[in-house]
Design a protein around this motif. Structure first.
Motif, mmCIF file in Angstrom:
data_model
loop_
_atom_site.group_PDB
_atom_site.id
_atom_site.type_symbol
_atom_site.label_atom_id
_atom_site.label_comp_id
_atom_site.label_asym_id
_atom_site.label_seq_id
_atom_site.Cartn_x
_atom_site.Cartn_y
_atom_site.Cartn_z
ATOM 1 N N ALA A 29 3.509 9.810 -8.204
ATOM 2 C CA ALA A 29 4.968 9.914 -8.061
ATOM 3 C C ALA A 29 5.447 9.513 -6.665
ATOM 4 O O ALA A 29 6.649 9.371 -6.447
ATOM 5 N N MET A 30 4.516 9.305 -5.724
ATOM 6 C CA MET A 30 4.900 8.950 -4.354
ATOM 7 C C MET A 30 5.705 7.645 -4.318
ATOM 8 O O MET A 30 6.510 7.436 -3.415
ATOM 9 N N LYS A 31 5.547 6.795 -5.323
ATOM 10 C CA LYS A 31 6.295 5.536 -5.361
ATOM 11 C C LYS A 31 7.800 5.782 -5.422
ATOM 12 O O LYS A 31 8.587 4.937 -5.015
ATOM 13 N N HIS A 32 8.214 6.937 -5.915
ATOM 14 C CA HIS A 32 9.642 7.265 -5.980
ATOM 15 C C HIS A 32 10.178 7.714 -4.626
ATOM 16 O O HIS A 32 11.383 7.694 -4.406
ATOM 17 N N ALA A 33 9.297 8.122 -3.727
ATOM 18 C CA ALA A 33 9.703 8.632 -2.415
ATOM 19 C C ALA A 33 9.576 7.580 -1.318
ATOM 20 O O ALA A 33 10.359 7.566 -0.379
ATOM 21 N N SER A 34 8.583 6.720 -1.406
ATOM 22 C CA SER A 34 8.274 5.774 -0.343
ATOM 23 C C SER A 34 8.940 4.423 -0.589
ATOM 24 O O SER A 34 8.732 3.818 -1.649
ATOM 25 N N PRO A 35 9.717 3.913 0.373
ATOM 26 C CA PRO A 35 10.419 2.645 0.170
ATOM 27 C C PRO A 35 9.517 1.430 -0.059
ATOM 28 O O PRO A 35 9.917 0.515 -0.772
ATOM 29 N N GLU A 36 8.317 1.384 0.503
ATOM 30 C CA GLU A 36 7.453 0.206 0.333
ATOM 31 C C GLU A 36 6.436 0.337 -0.787
ATOM 32 O O GLU A 36 5.889 -0.658 -1.231
ATOM 33 N N LEU A 37 6.171 1.537 -1.233
ATOM 34 C CA LEU A 37 5.114 1.738 -2.222
ATOM 35 C C LEU A 37 5.619 1.419 -3.626
ATOM 36 O O LEU A 37 6.590 2.001 -4.092
ATOM 37 N N VAL A 38 4.943 0.499 -4.284
ATOM 38 C CA VAL A 38 5.268 0.155 -5.664
ATOM 39 C C VAL A 38 4.507 1.070 -6.610
ATOM 40 O O VAL A 38 5.030 1.503 -7.631
ATOM 41 N N GLY A 39 3.260 1.377 -6.267
ATOM 42 C CA GLY A 39 2.460 2.238 -7.126
ATOM 43 C C GLY A 39 1.103 2.525 -6.541
ATOM 44 O O GLY A 39 0.634 1.827 -5.644
ATOM 45 N N THR A 40 0.482 3.576 -7.069
ATOM 46 C CA THR A 40 -0.844 4.016 -6.640
ATOM 47 C C THR A 40 -1.711 4.225 -7.861
ATOM 48 O O THR A 40 -1.274 4.829 -8.837
ATOM 49 N N ARG A 41 -2.927 3.761 -7.786
ATOM 50 C CA ARG A 41 -3.912 4.024 -8.836
ATOM 51 C C ARG A 41 -5.077 4.740 -8.170
ATOM 52 O O ARG A 41 -5.838 4.138 -7.417
ATOM 53 N N LEU A 42 -5.183 6.037 -8.394
ATOM 54 C CA LEU A 42 -6.258 6.828 -7.806
ATOM 55 C C LEU A 42 -7.463 6.780 -8.728
ATOM 56 O O LEU A 42 -7.319 6.886 -9.952
ATOM 57 N N LEU A 43 -8.645 6.617 -8.163
ATOM 58 C CA LEU A 43 -9.874 6.553 -8.950
ATOM 59 C C LEU A 43 -10.462 7.952 -9.060
ATOM 60 O O LEU A 43 -11.272 8.374 -8.245
ATOM 61 N N GLY A 44 -10.026 8.707 -10.051
ATOM 62 C CA GLY A 44 -10.472 10.078 -10.248
ATOM 63 C C GLY A 44 -9.424 11.076 -9.787
ATOM 64 O O GLY A 44 -8.307 10.723 -9.440
ATOM 65 N N ARG A 45 -9.820 12.341 -9.779
ATOM 66 C CA ARG A 45 -8.912 13.420 -9.382
ATOM 67 C C ARG A 45 -8.751 13.429 -7.866
ATOM 68 O O ARG A 45 -9.694 13.117 -7.143
ATOM 69 N N PRO A 46 -7.565 13.802 -7.381
ATOM 70 C CA PRO A 46 -7.338 13.833 -5.930
ATOM 71 C C PRO A 46 -8.290 14.794 -5.229
ATOM 72 O O PRO A 46 -8.581 15.872 -5.745
ATOM 73 N N GLY A 47 -8.753 14.405 -4.063
ATOM 74 C CA GLY A 47 -9.630 15.225 -3.247
ATOM 75 C C GLY A 47 -10.233 14.373 -2.146
ATOM 76 O O GLY A 47 -10.165 13.138 -2.197
ATOM 77 N N VAL A 48 -10.815 15.011 -1.166
ATOM 78 C CA VAL A 48 -11.400 14.287 -0.040
ATOM 79 C C VAL A 48 -12.456 13.306 -0.543
ATOM 80 O O VAL A 48 -13.303 13.652 -1.373
ATOM 81 N N GLY A 49 -12.362 12.083 -0.051
ATOM 82 C CA GLY A 49 -13.307 11.037 -0.430
ATOM 83 C C GLY A 49 -12.840 10.148 -1.571
ATOM 84 O O GLY A 49 -13.381 9.059 -1.761
ATOM 85 N N ARG A 50 -11.855 10.613 -2.336
ATOM 86 C CA ARG A 50 -11.349 9.805 -3.456
ATOM 87 C C ARG A 50 -10.704 8.532 -2.945
ATOM 88 O O ARG A 50 -10.027 8.526 -1.939
ATOM 89 N N ARG A 51 -10.928 7.460 -3.652
ATOM 90 C CA ARG A 51 -10.349 6.170 -3.282
ATOM 91 C C ARG A 51 -9.225 5.822 -4.248
ATOM 92 O O ARG A 51 -9.185 6.305 -5.368
ATOM 93 N N GLY A 52 -8.362 4.948 -3.736
ATOM 94 C CA GLY A 52 -7.262 4.501 -4.571
ATOM 95 C C GLY A 52 -6.837 3.097 -4.182
ATOM 96 O O GLY A 52 -7.223 2.576 -3.132
ATOM 97 N N LEU A 53 -6.060 2.505 -5.047
ATOM 98 C CA LEU A 53 -5.506 1.179 -4.810
ATOM 99 C C LEU A 53 -3.991 1.315 -4.829
ATOM 100 O O LEU A 53 -3.428 1.898 -5.762
ATOM 101 N N ASN A 54 -3.339 0.812 -3.789
ATOM 102 C CA ASN A 54 -1.879 0.852 -3.701
ATOM 103 C C ASN A 54 -1.348 -0.567 -3.778
ATOM 104 O O ASN A 54 -1.988 -1.513 -3.331
ATOM 105 N N LEU A 55 -0.151 -0.686 -4.288
ATOM 106 C CA LEU A 55 0.578 -1.939 -4.252
ATOM 107 C C LEU A 55 1.853 -1.678 -3.461
ATOM 108 O O LEU A 55 2.572 -0.706 -3.728
#
Length: 159
Positions: A29-55
């Motif tokens: 949902a951060m894409k609704h708050a951040s002016p530059e973020l189009v979207g986030t795809r997190l690889l797994g559940r959120p937590g330390v070490g988790r990786r993601g791809l942002n557009l």
């Protein structure tokens, strides 16, 4: 382009740290708050070490970034203090949100930070110069965007 300074913005929100955390930790949902973020795809559940791809997008320019969560601390674990941070490649910076309870926890100060960009790679320098209007100009836009992001979270939490 040399190093770029750290950026920081804060806002007080009339909501508990747990209520603010529920908003900030919803990464898709951060894409609704951040002016530059189009979207986030997190690889797994959120937590330390988790990786993601942002557009990300600025005007007509779109670019991907890769993130790794470096802090994930819900406020329930530290007397209302919470923190979420992630390292971003290729800029090699850390973005973070810190929650600090105010008074008896009926309000929260939410702080958003971006660490300094130190010794940016040639691709980061070229992108900033050619596609983002220059590093200084883009930093001014980022700081203004941070204030808009925090205002978004305040409106959402205070509803």
């Amino acid at each position: 382009m040399g190093d770029q300074p750290a950026l920081e913005a804060s806002i007080e929100i009339a909501a508990s740290p747990d209520e603010v955390w529920a908003l900030v930790s919803d990464l898709p949902a951060m894409k609704h708050a951040s002016p530059e973020l189009v979207g986030t795809r997190l690889l797994g559940r959120p937590g330390v070490g988790r990786r993601g791809l942002n557009l990300n997008r600025r005007k007509g320019f779109v670019w991907p970034t890769i993130t790794r969560i470096t802090r994930w601390k819900p406020p329930v674990h530290d007397r209302g203090r919470g923190a979420l941070a992630f390292h971003v490649w290729p800029t090699d910076v850390e973005w973070s949100y810190e929650l600090t309870p105010v008074g008896d926890g009926i309000a929260t100060v939410l702080t958003e930070r971006r660490t300094a960009v130190v010794d940016p790679s040639w691709i980061v320098r070229a992108t900033a110069r050619l596609a983002l209007g220059g590093a200084d100009s883009h930093d001014r836009e980022i700081l203004a965007g941070m204030h808009r992001t925090l205002a978004h979270y305040r409106r959402a939490a205070e509803r």
